[in-house]
Design an enzyme around this catalytic site. Sequence first.
Site, mmCIF file in Angstrom:
data_model
loop_
_atom_site.group_PDB
_atom_site.id
_atom_site.type_symbol
_atom_site.label_atom_id
_atom_site.label_comp_id
_atom_site.label_asym_id
_atom_site.label_seq_id
_atom_site.Cartn_x
_atom_site.Cartn_y
_atom_site.Cartn_z
ATOM 1 C CE LYS A 74 -113.641 26.519 26.315
ATOM 2 N NZ LYS A 74 -113.633 27.115 27.640
ATOM 3 C CD GLU A 98 -115.110 22.587 19.852
ATOM 4 O OE1 GLU A 98 -113.980 22.052 19.930
ATOM 5 O OE2 GLU A 98 -115.302 23.808 19.957
ATOM 6 C CG HIS A 151 -107.624 18.427 26.667
ATOM 7 N ND1 HIS A 151 -107.566 18.166 25.318
ATOM 8 C CD2 HIS A 151 -108.297 17.381 27.218
ATOM 9 C CE1 HIS A 151 -108.196 17.029 25.058
ATOM 10 N NE2 HIS A 151 -108.637 16.533 26.193
ATOM 11 N NE ARG A 206 -107.629 33.287 31.457
ATOM 12 C CZ ARG A 206 -106.688 32.471 30.995
ATOM 13 N NH1 ARG A 206 -105.459 32.931 30.816
ATOM 14 N NH2 ARG A 206 -106.952 31.211 30.703
#
Length: 670
Positions: A116, A200, A235, A292
């Site tokens: 990420k 973040e 999440h 994917r």
Amino acid sequence: MFTKILIANRGEIACRVAATARRMGIRTVAVYSEADAGAKHVAVCDEAVLIGPAAAKESYLKGDVIIAVALAAGAQAIHPGYGFLSENADFADACAAAGLVFIGPPASSMRAMGSKSAAKTLMEKANVPLVPGYHGESQDPDLLQREADRIGYPVLLKASAGGGGKGMRVVDRSEDLAAALASCKREAISSFGDDKVLLEKYLQRPRHIEIQVFADTQGNCVYLHERDCSVQRRHQKVLEEAPAPNMPPERRAAMGEAAVAAAKAVGYVGAGTVEFIANQDGSFYFMEMNTRLQVEHPVTEMITGTDLVEWQLRVAAGQPLPLRQDQLTMHGHAIEARIYAENPEKGFLPSIGTLRHMDTPDAVHFELGGMAGSTAGGVPASVRIDSGVREGDAISPFYDPMIAKLIVWGADRTQALARMGQALAEFQIVGLATNIAFLKRLVEGQAFSSADLDTGLIERNGDTLFPPVTPTPVGALALAAMALVGGEHTGASDPWANASGWRLNGNYQRTLAFSDEHAYDVALTYRAGGWRMEVDGVASDLTLAARDGATLSIRLGASAMHGTVRRDGDLFHVFTGGRHYTLTYHDPMAHAGEVEAVGGRLTAPMPGKVVAILAQAGQDVRKGEPLVIMEAMKMEHTIGAPSDGVVEELLYAVGDQVADGAPLLAFKAA
């Protein structure tokens, strides 16, 4: 085109790939662990090979074993599904070295987008908007603390190599960061073998919108529009829909073009998903790219009339994309609900057990071919079910507890919502806890039905989504009572052997004791042709009008009722009016002599592994203080003190596997 492929996965995605391959005339080889010897995906493939014990790291994650099986079986390619090895660049390289086609993107693309933090750096160079955060290499806790303080709270801790909501923590205060960081890293190393995290800024009321992209080896790349995946818990996605509600065409095009640019920047090939986080004002930021196929791909198939697995196979065989961008159109609206073996009322704890009964709504299955999940005429089916389990199968602690994906299509969102509500009402499961009732409340709730969407929707509407338990209605009690006494009727010609309630003199009276969160005494008085039922002082005539197996039609007073009653030991599962009521029947003779277990020991809420012990024997603790952290299905669960008291004895150590209900420690309340 390939003649034989190996499917390096399990569950519904393995079944889905096998169905598409069969339609294309391609033979399939399944791999399975010892826990999956009788699994559905083993049965639907042409061949199946055992690859190891139940634990994924000893079976489905053994890339070298899987490649050896593929070569021995004469397969030309490997389809990795999603999860497990699907985003493992080393495995993709190993497939190529062995002369096998990896049905997925190049390893270089996976490496570029797999981290990420690296992906965000790449997007930053390409001028793609990014959420403020820290994506650097240093994992020094003091540095991460300073960066979090600089960004400003709340912040989101996220495993750099993560996905599926694992290894993520929202931190609201500076003083909570250290504990959240430790927990996040433990979960990340367990799930992905890499404990690196990034930070973040946690946006308030954001939407999660993702773009399905597809690229071939000839340089063509398209986007198949967007999906809204905002409705999440921990999440992890709960509901997905396509197209995203209230999406202006110009924003759809901007996000689609940005996603295609991101894919081209890394030389992407195959199916991928570029995920964005969007503010309510329409601004959006790159979040990550999943290299994917996604779990929620069926909603895209339903509105575009495509088979994305077929596209995968054709692109991997070197063929061009079946459609150009200007040929891709949208028709109607599709919604997907993930049916999980879990208990939403207990923090979504996984539920382990056997599917003793599973009755699904009528659906047109994908195997019919043509348009994805369509009827012969090419119109999308109203209901589609993708599942990797059957009635009688077990949901084990080793893998994700998803039972099925329920997908509906409608001419518009209103019709799709109505169809989803009806389909959920018809989905009946006995043997373990599920989220079906929760999903029905969610779909029919004001927030989702009005498209007031954001990633905090579930938490924001907790009062309506997790309502207090109310007493079971008298109609459901009547159905349970009729299922019980009706089943006792022997049909014997001897009146003394007849269990129907006939008596020589007087009326037969009987009281049935049921309970859920409440206790119910159902008093029955037999009369010629039926019963008189009394609950809480209110009496009504009760008649069994018709019975077909577990399905009953009754008349209670002036009302006619219909329902299904499934008995599982002492549990009566009553399905009526789109609701599921679980009642415990207390037979005074069945459990004579039994005694309750000794209290004072905190027990495991599910099978799993002890990953942290936060208290010591003899320690005084306060109510709610965390004592033990367990891990099951790669999710952490914290067991806290039920009251002020003292920890008397620790019964397990870190790393120990424990069974459901096993006492973890001896505890004495103050």
